[in-house]
Write a protein that holds these residues in place. Structure first.
Motif, short mmCIF file in Angstrom:
data_model
loop_
_atom_site.label_atom_id
_atom_site.label_comp_id
_atom_site.label_asym_id
_atom_site.label_seq_id
_atom_site.Cartn_x
_atom_site.Cartn_y
_atom_site.Cartn_z
N UNK A 242 0.81 -1.16 -0.11
CA UNK A 242 0.02 0.04 0.12
C UNK A 242 0.97 1.41 -0.02
N UNK A 243 2.05 1.12 0.64
CA UNK A 243 2.86 2.35 0.83
C UNK A 243 3.52 2.49 -0.48
N UNK A 248 -3.47 0.81 -6.15
CA UNK A 248 -3.21 -0.29 -7.20
C UNK A 248 -3.11 -1.53 -6.45
N UNK A 249 -3.06 -1.46 -4.99
CA UNK A 249 -2.85 -2.75 -4.40
C UNK A 249 -4.35 -3.52 -4.39
N UNK A 250 -4.72 -4.70 -4.57
CA UNK A 250 -6.06 -5.31 -4.41
C UNK A 250 -5.68 -6.34 -3.34
N UNK A 251 -6.32 -6.26 -2.12
CA UNK A 251 -5.83 -7.24 -0.94
C UNK A 251 -7.10 -8.06 -1.09
N UNK A 271 -8.39 -5.03 8.69
CA UNK A 271 -8.11 -4.35 7.36
C UNK A 271 -8.62 -2.83 7.17
N UNK A 272 -10.00 -2.88 7.67
CA UNK A 272 -10.80 -1.72 7.80
C UNK A 272 -10.13 -0.53 8.57
N UNK A 276 -6.05 1.45 4.13
CA UNK A 276 -7.03 2.27 3.63
C UNK A 276 -7.74 1.77 2.25
N UNK A 277 -7.25 0.59 1.65
CA UNK A 277 -7.62 0.08 0.44
C UNK A 277 -8.85 -1.01 0.75
#
Ligand code: XMP
Length: 521
Positions: A242-243, A248-251, A271-272, A276-277
């Motif tokens: 994420x950093x 563009x990160x899709x966890x 994760x919430x 932040x994604x």
């Protein structure tokens, strides 16, 4: 501070000692970035890594035996210092013309180090008569020419030797184990004092360098699907990504139906709050359970689960991949897994197909991203702290990808899953209540395929057996069963039997690894 944290300062050639990993761990603690390669590493590849010093590790063989492990001897001509440890020392003595013989008495355990000359750089700051740890059956009987004795111990005349002209040093004892009082100092003296190694490797510059590397790899609109399990490794990978690449990160978290009680909700909340994604939760409960129907063989279960995971990831990628940008799959492979796969013992026997290593199917289209490949577990936790992750996320016990499927002996069905989830949640709750959760490496229940007779409220029962397992470990490669207090075990047993209908017996697993493994399948 240097940004390029991946320059190898010290390279360890592994001759198969059980302590080899500790050499790298000790030196990294001093900020010296150290890597391990097998003893037969090609000279070209050693040169390409451009280390400032080389360490030859210990190993189980004898140098005088036919077929004894030998490195490329040109490592002594690279113009850098070499340190041999145990087998490494015996190899050095043998190679340069000294003699190595079987010791009259094998020496395992503590010895007292008598330093001949304390002004030698290798022993700077090392106390006279400090305790060192021996583990050898052979010994150096006569020194090659050019070598001098630096220290002896009660049993071993040549405990430390050196040839200052060739810049070759050697120790019969193991400085890398914690029982060697000043062992860390000695390794640091070699790496920093003698080789001039840089000591700026730390988690902050590792994180910074890794973020830059990830950005360079994942260019433009490319996206990375990050497999998250809620465990520490994949959570750190997701935070790092994420950093590096932001949205563009899709966890993706897969609900396999093989999770512990409340796991999905706990991971979603974690994760919430911390990333932040949005976390994508793929509900694949029916798929996994359907695939596992009728399957009892542990390896088959693992293979099916590994393949089904990738299938779910590919399907999720398709759903979220309108422009075809999801090229990468990120996962939390660690350094011990990498070392294992290039072990001097050769391609190791498959004990278990770990779902993220041996379980990946050949048809997988993703390119892999594994940012933790160079780290040990405790280093991953330190990296997570550096990235500002909360302790509650970092100190969670490991949980295997195949989940409860490898904790139910035999076929997996929803009824047994419910039983196991309930019993497991009682055990974990009790560990927290008694303040024991953080003192064990991993704790869980196993549902045995065993029924036994019991008596409850004057009635005969014929019900299931739950095994309670708790282990202590550094990195999960070896482990010993936890000596949990009997009063605690009693309370766990009472609660499980009283609260989980269908269970009438609780047993405690007192097997260490080896010979057991941590999980039962
Ligand atoms: P074993 O059972 O091999 O386990 O002694 C060592 C550690 O690895 C975990 N484990 C796994 N982790 N995928 C994982 O992500 C797997 O397939 C897997 N199998 C075992 C196990 O829980 C322990 O921490």
């Amino acid at each position: 501070m240097r940004l390029d944290s991946h320059c190898v300062e010290i390279l360890v050639l592994d001759f198969g000692s059980q302590y080899t990993q500790l050499i790298a761990r000790r030196l990294r603690e001093y900020g010296v970035y150290t890597e391990i390669v097998p003893y037969f590493e090609k000279l070209e590849s050693i040169k390409a890594k451009n280390p400032k010093g080389i360490i030859l590790s210990g190993g189980p063989a004898s140098v005088y035996e036919e077929g004894a492990y030998k490195p490329d001897s040109r490592v002594f001509e690279l113009g850098i210092s070499v340190l041999g440890i145990c087998y490494g020392m015996q190899y050095i003595a043998h190679f340069f013309g000294g003699s190595v013989v079987r010791a009259e008495a094998q020496e395992f355990g503590k010895a007292v180090l008598e330093i001949a000359d304390s002004s030698v750089e290798l022993f700077k700051g090392v106390k006279q008569d400090s305790i060192v740890w021996m583990s050898h059956a052979d010994k150096v009987e006569s020194l090659p020419s050019g070598f001098v004795e630096l220290a002896k111990s009660g049993n071993t005349h040549y405990c430390a030797i050196a040839d200052f002209t060739r810049q070759v040093y050697a120790l019969q004892f193991h400085p890398e184990v914690v029982h060697s009082e000043c062992g860390g100092e000695i390794l640091k003296n070699f790496a920093v004092g003698i080789c001039g190694a840089d000591t700026s490797w730390n988690m902050r510059n590792f994180a910074e360098a890794e973020i830059v590397k990830l950005r360079e790899k994942v260019l433009g609109d490319s996206k990375v699907l990050c497999a998250v399990s809620g465990g520490v490794d994949s959570s750190v990978v997701a935070t790092l990504l994420y950093r590096a690449i932001g949205e563009n990160l899709i966890p993706v978290f897969v609900d396999t139906g093989l999770l512990r009680k409340g796991e999905r909700e706990a991971v979603e909340a974690m994760f919430r709050e911390n990333l932040k994604v949005p976390l994508i939760v793929a509900d694949a409960r029916e798929l996994f359970l359907g695939r596992l129907k009728g399957v009892t063989d542990p390896e088959k279960k693992r293979k099916i689960i590994g393949e089904t995971f990738i299938e779910v990831f590919e399907a999720e990628a398709k759903k979220h991949n309108t422009k075809g940008e999801i090229k990468f799959l990120a996962q939390g492979t660690l350094y011990p897994d990498v070392i294992e796969s290039v072990s001097v013992k050769g391609p190791s026997k498959t004990i278990k197909s770990h779902h993220n290593v041996g379980g990946l199917p050949e048809w997988m289209k993703f390119e892999l991203i594994e940012p933790l490949r160079e780290l040990f577990k405790d280093e991953v936790r330190a990296l997570g702290r550096e990235l500002g992750m909360p302790e509650s996320m970092l100190m969670r016990h490991p949980f295997p990808g195949p989940g409860l499927a490898i904790r139910i002996m035999g076929e997996v069905n929803s009824e047994d899953l419910e039983l196991l989830k309930e019993a497991d949640s009682v055990f974990i709750e009790e560990l927290h209540k008694w303040g024991l959760y953080d003192s064990v490496w991993q704790a869980f229940c196993v549902l045995l395929n065993v029924r036994s007779v019991g008596v409850m409220g004057d009635n005969r029962t014929y019900d299931n057996t739950i095994c309670v397992r708790a282990v202590e470990a550094m990195d999960g490669m070896t482990a010993s069963f936890s000596h949990l207090p009997h009063a605690f075990l009693e309370s766990v047993s009472n609660r499980i039997i009283n609260e989980v209908a269908g269970i009438n017996r609780v047993v405690y697993d007192i097997t260490s690894k080896p010979p057991g493994t941590i999980e039962w399948e």
